[in-house]
Design a protein around this motif. Structure first.
Motif, mmCIF file in Angstrom:
data_model
loop_
_atom_site.group_PDB
_atom_site.id
_atom_site.type_symbol
_atom_site.label_atom_id
_atom_site.label_comp_id
_atom_site.label_asym_id
_atom_site.label_seq_id
_atom_site.Cartn_x
_atom_site.Cartn_y
_atom_site.Cartn_z
ATOM 1 N N GLU A 75 -3.037 -25.388 -26.559
ATOM 2 C CA GLU A 75 -2.371 -26.653 -26.877
ATOM 3 C C GLU A 75 -2.050 -27.365 -25.573
ATOM 4 O O GLU A 75 -1.595 -26.752 -24.609
ATOM 5 C CB GLU A 75 -1.115 -26.439 -27.705
ATOM 6 C CG GLU A 75 -0.063 -25.538 -27.108
ATOM 7 C CD GLU A 75 1.145 -25.411 -28.021
ATOM 8 O OE1 GLU A 75 1.673 -26.456 -28.444
ATOM 9 O OE2 GLU A 75 1.546 -24.270 -28.307
ATOM 10 N N GLU A 76 -2.342 -28.637 -25.546
ATOM 11 C CA GLU A 76 -2.109 -29.449 -24.359
ATOM 12 C C GLU A 76 -1.255 -30.642 -24.728
ATOM 13 O O GLU A 76 -1.493 -31.306 -25.742
ATOM 14 C CB GLU A 76 -3.433 -29.919 -23.760
ATOM 15 C CG GLU A 76 -3.268 -30.720 -22.480
ATOM 16 C CD GLU A 76 -4.602 -31.164 -21.894
ATOM 17 O OE1 GLU A 76 -5.023 -30.605 -20.861
ATOM 18 O OE2 GLU A 76 -5.221 -32.062 -22.501
ATOM 19 N N ASN A 77 -0.253 -30.929 -23.902
ATOM 20 C CA ASN A 77 0.665 -32.039 -24.150
ATOM 21 C C ASN A 77 0.639 -32.967 -22.939
ATOM 22 O O ASN A 77 0.914 -32.546 -21.822
ATOM 23 C CB ASN A 77 2.088 -31.522 -24.378
ATOM 24 C CG ASN A 77 2.141 -30.365 -25.360
ATOM 25 O OD1 ASN A 77 2.391 -29.240 -24.976
ATOM 26 N ND2 ASN A 77 1.882 -30.637 -26.622
ATOM 27 N N VAL A 78 0.289 -34.229 -23.191
ATOM 28 C CA VAL A 78 0.186 -35.217 -22.121
ATOM 29 C C VAL A 78 1.169 -36.341 -22.403
ATOM 30 O O VAL A 78 1.152 -36.939 -23.487
ATOM 31 C CB VAL A 78 -1.241 -35.797 -22.023
ATOM 32 C CG1 VAL A 78 -1.340 -36.768 -20.853
ATOM 33 C CG2 VAL A 78 -2.269 -34.679 -21.881
ATOM 34 N N SER A 79 2.047 -36.641 -21.438
ATOM 35 C CA SER A 79 2.951 -37.778 -21.569
ATOM 36 C C SER A 79 2.441 -38.906 -20.683
ATOM 37 O O SER A 79 1.808 -38.669 -19.646
ATOM 38 C CB SER A 79 4.376 -37.385 -21.175
ATOM 39 O OG SER A 79 4.436 -36.961 -19.824
ATOM 40 N N GLN A 109 2.708 -40.150 -25.835
ATOM 41 C CA GLN A 109 2.351 -38.733 -25.752
ATOM 42 C C GLN A 109 1.120 -38.444 -26.597
ATOM 43 O O GLN A 109 0.921 -39.032 -27.661
ATOM 44 C CB GLN A 109 3.508 -37.840 -26.210
ATOM 45 C CG GLN A 109 3.192 -36.349 -26.085
ATOM 46 C CD GLN A 109 4.434 -35.485 -26.057
ATOM 47 O OE1 GLN A 109 5.464 -35.872 -25.494
ATOM 48 N NE2 GLN A 109 4.356 -34.307 -26.668
ATOM 49 N N GLN A 110 0.297 -37.535 -26.087
ATOM 50 C CA GLN A 110 -0.878 -37.086 -26.825
ATOM 51 C C GLN A 110 -0.954 -35.568 -26.748
ATOM 52 O O GLN A 110 -0.928 -34.988 -25.663
ATOM 53 C CB GLN A 110 -2.150 -37.711 -26.251
ATOM 54 C CG GLN A 110 -3.406 -37.273 -26.996
ATOM 55 C CD GLN A 110 -4.590 -38.170 -26.671
ATOM 56 O OE1 GLN A 110 -4.531 -39.380 -26.834
ATOM 57 N NE2 GLN A 110 -5.665 -37.574 -26.207
ATOM 58 N N ASP A 111 -1.034 -34.935 -27.912
ATOM 59 C CA ASP A 111 -1.100 -33.479 -28.005
ATOM 60 C C ASP A 111 -2.443 -33.080 -28.599
ATOM 61 O O ASP A 111 -2.916 -33.705 -29.557
ATOM 62 C CB ASP A 111 0.031 -32.942 -28.882
ATOM 63 C CG ASP A 111 1.402 -33.419 -28.423
ATOM 64 O OD1 ASP A 111 1.601 -33.505 -27.202
ATOM 65 O OD2 ASP A 111 2.249 -33.718 -29.280
ATOM 66 N N GLY A 140 0.510 -46.732 -18.610
ATOM 67 C CA GLY A 140 -0.619 -46.130 -19.306
ATOM 68 C C GLY A 140 -1.197 -44.938 -18.576
ATOM 69 O O GLY A 140 -2.071 -44.242 -19.090
ATOM 70 N N ALA A 141 -0.704 -44.662 -17.375
ATOM 71 C CA ALA A 141 -1.198 -43.525 -16.594
ATOM 72 C C ALA A 141 -0.571 -42.227 -17.088
ATOM 73 O O ALA A 141 0.559 -42.215 -17.601
ATOM 74 C CB ALA A 141 -0.877 -43.733 -15.122
ATOM 75 N N LYS A 142 -1.300 -41.124 -16.910
ATOM 76 C CA LYS A 142 -0.748 -39.818 -17.274
ATOM 77 C C LYS A 142 0.460 -39.519 -16.389
ATOM 78 O O LYS A 142 0.410 -39.662 -15.172
ATOM 79 C CB LYS A 142 -1.802 -38.722 -17.104
ATOM 80 C CG LYS A 142 -2.906 -38.756 -18.144
ATOM 81 C CD LYS A 142 -3.846 -37.582 -17.956
ATOM 82 C CE LYS A 142 -4.960 -37.609 -19.014
ATOM 83 N NZ LYS A 142 -5.889 -36.454 -18.865
ATOM 84 N N GLN A 143 1.538 -39.080 -17.022
ATOM 85 C CA GLN A 143 2.766 -38.812 -16.289
ATOM 86 C C GLN A 143 3.005 -37.328 -16.094
ATOM 87 O O GLN A 143 3.435 -36.887 -15.031
ATOM 88 C CB GLN A 143 3.938 -39.450 -17.039
ATOM 89 C CG GLN A 143 5.234 -39.510 -16.273
ATOM 90 C CD GLN A 143 6.275 -40.333 -17.007
ATOM 91 O OE1 GLN A 143 6.334 -40.324 -18.239
ATOM 92 N NE2 GLN A 143 7.094 -41.065 -16.266
ATOM 93 N N TYR A 160 3.179 -43.059 -30.523
ATOM 94 C CA TYR A 160 3.338 -44.396 -29.946
ATOM 95 C C TYR A 160 4.765 -44.873 -30.194
ATOM 96 O O TYR A 160 5.402 -44.477 -31.182
ATOM 97 C CB TYR A 160 2.384 -45.393 -30.611
ATOM 98 C CG TYR A 160 0.917 -45.070 -30.478
ATOM 99 C CD1 TYR A 160 0.131 -45.673 -29.506
ATOM 100 C CD2 TYR A 160 0.307 -44.177 -31.359
ATOM 101 C CE1 TYR A 160 -1.227 -45.398 -29.399
ATOM 102 C CE2 TYR A 160 -1.047 -43.885 -31.253
ATOM 103 C CZ TYR A 160 -1.808 -44.499 -30.274
ATOM 104 O OH TYR A 160 -3.149 -44.219 -30.177
ATOM 105 N N ILE A 161 5.263 -45.739 -29.314
ATOM 106 C CA ILE A 161 6.507 -46.442 -29.582
ATOM 107 C C ILE A 161 6.163 -47.905 -29.824
ATOM 108 O O ILE A 161 5.204 -48.439 -29.263
ATOM 109 C CB ILE A 161 7.528 -46.308 -28.433
ATOM 110 C CG1 ILE A 161 6.941 -46.848 -27.112
ATOM 111 C CG2 ILE A 161 7.978 -44.878 -28.282
ATOM 112 C CD1 ILE A 161 7.971 -46.912 -25.998
ATOM 113 N N LEU A 162 6.943 -48.539 -30.696
ATOM 114 C CA LEU A 162 6.703 -49.940 -31.009
ATOM 115 C C LEU A 162 7.299 -50.815 -29.916
ATOM 116 O O LEU A 162 8.458 -50.655 -29.530
ATOM 117 C CB LEU A 162 7.326 -50.283 -32.360
ATOM 118 C CG LEU A 162 6.790 -49.484 -33.552
ATOM 119 C CD1 LEU A 162 7.531 -49.873 -34.827
ATOM 120 C CD2 LEU A 162 5.297 -49.688 -33.718
ATOM 121 N N VAL A 163 6.494 -51.710 -29.380
ATOM 122 C CA VAL A 163 6.926 -52.646 -28.351
ATOM 123 C C VAL A 163 6.676 -54.069 -28.843
ATOM 124 O O VAL A 163 6.124 -54.278 -29.927
ATOM 125 C CB VAL A 163 6.182 -52.387 -27.014
ATOM 126 C CG1 VAL A 163 6.566 -51.037 -26.451
ATOM 127 C CG2 VAL A 163 4.669 -52.467 -27.214
#
Length: 306
Positions: free
Chosen positions: A216-220, A201-203, A225-228, A190-193
């Motif tokens: 291994e799966e990497n999702v940005s 990102q979620q791995d 909030g949508a998957k990029q 997470y980034i602080l906002v």
């Protein structure tokens, strides 16, 4: 170390030294440090952490024949320690590091660049670690990071089930999950906002029965909030090599496929969007051949000599 840093280190070691705790201790008929004892302890801790301790006192011990630390810079690692009346380690100096402990559950270590608070739970498992920037000026002292470890409530395990890392300088929070074998199963970044934090990102990781990484799966994620972007690698282990065969996907489309023919010989195919692909064979790090396909039909082949 400044007086402010020493007071902070003192609080990190003894966070329950406050009025309410004194009342509870009095009600329970337990000893609690007096104001004088607190001042003496704070003064002693300040002197020690700032490098001003008097090692010639009878209750300090100097351990000889300790190997030198970091020989490349000529730094001696003579060990100086002090124990409490029960024989438990209280203060320790080793090389450039100085350690203070309140009985083993909390340890504060100090060097020229930073000081670190390490907290252990009732089972003496690592529970929390905070890193502060050390400075000769009070305004230069700041919290850099904090790590919190979680453990399964079902059983007493030495392996954590989760880790939350707050990286204040980087403006990030990283939350990791671990399986029963202590291997990483997930990582969320997470980034602080302004209004909290946002997932970027979620791995995810899976393992086979031999505890080897199988995928291994990497999702940005976009700001909405949508998957990029999604990438995934799938690993298959064979008898041909100690290295696994691999399939690499981008947004669900197979892009690279690698298969081992022998320990140090493999074939890799790269797929492009225009139904164009290249298959190359390597052995001992050298390319042996290359074949170009269009729609799966061979177009051209090249071999390479030494």
């Amino acid at each position: 170390m400044t007086a402010e840093a020493a007071v902070l280190a003192f609080y990190l070691l003894f966070p329950v030294w406050n009025g309410r705790q004194e009342l509870l201790a009095h009600a329970a008929k337990k000893e609690f440090p007096t104001a004088m004892q607190k001042r003496e302890t704070l003064a002693e801790l300040t002197d020690f952490l700032s490098g001003k301790q008097r090692v010639d006192l009878a209750d300090w011990q100097i351990q000889g024949n300790v190997p030198r630390l970091m020989d490349e810079i000529g730094l001696g690692a003579e060990e100086v320690l002090r124990k409490d009346s029960d024989g438990a380690l209280r203060l320790l100096e080793y090389g450039v590091e100085r350690f203070a402990t309140n009985g083993g559950r909390t340890v504060v270590s100090v060097n020229d660049k930073q000081f670190i608070q390490t907290v252990y739970d009732e089972s003496y498992r690592l529970a929390e670690k905070s890193v502060w920037q050390n400075s000769q000026e009070a305004r230069g002292i700041k919290l850099l990071s904090r790590s919190r470890y979680g453990y399964s409530s079902n059983a007493v395990s030495a392996l954590p089930s989760s880790l939350t890392e707050e990286l204040f300088d980087e403006g990030k929070v990283i939350i990791s999950g671990f399986n029963a074998d202590g291997k990483t199963s997930s990582v969320r970044t997470y980034i602080l906002v302004k209004n909290g934090r946002r997932l970027v990102q979620q791995d995810s990781y899976t393992y086979d029965r031999q505890k080897r990484l199988s995928s291994e799966e990497n999702v940005s994620y976009a700001a909405s909030g949508a998957k990029q972007h999604v990438t995934k690698s799938v690993y298959t282990y064979t008898k041909n090599s100690s290295r696994p065969d691999t399939k690499y996907y981008e947004d669900g489309t197979l892009r690279i496929e690698t298969s081992y023919l022998a320990q140090d010989k493999y074939r890799t195919t790269t797929y492009f969007d225009n139904r164009y692909s290249i298959t190359a064979t390597f052995e001992n790090g050298k390319k042996l051949s290359e074949v170009i396909y269009v729609n799966g039909v061979k177009q051209r082949e090249r071999t390479f000599n030494d």
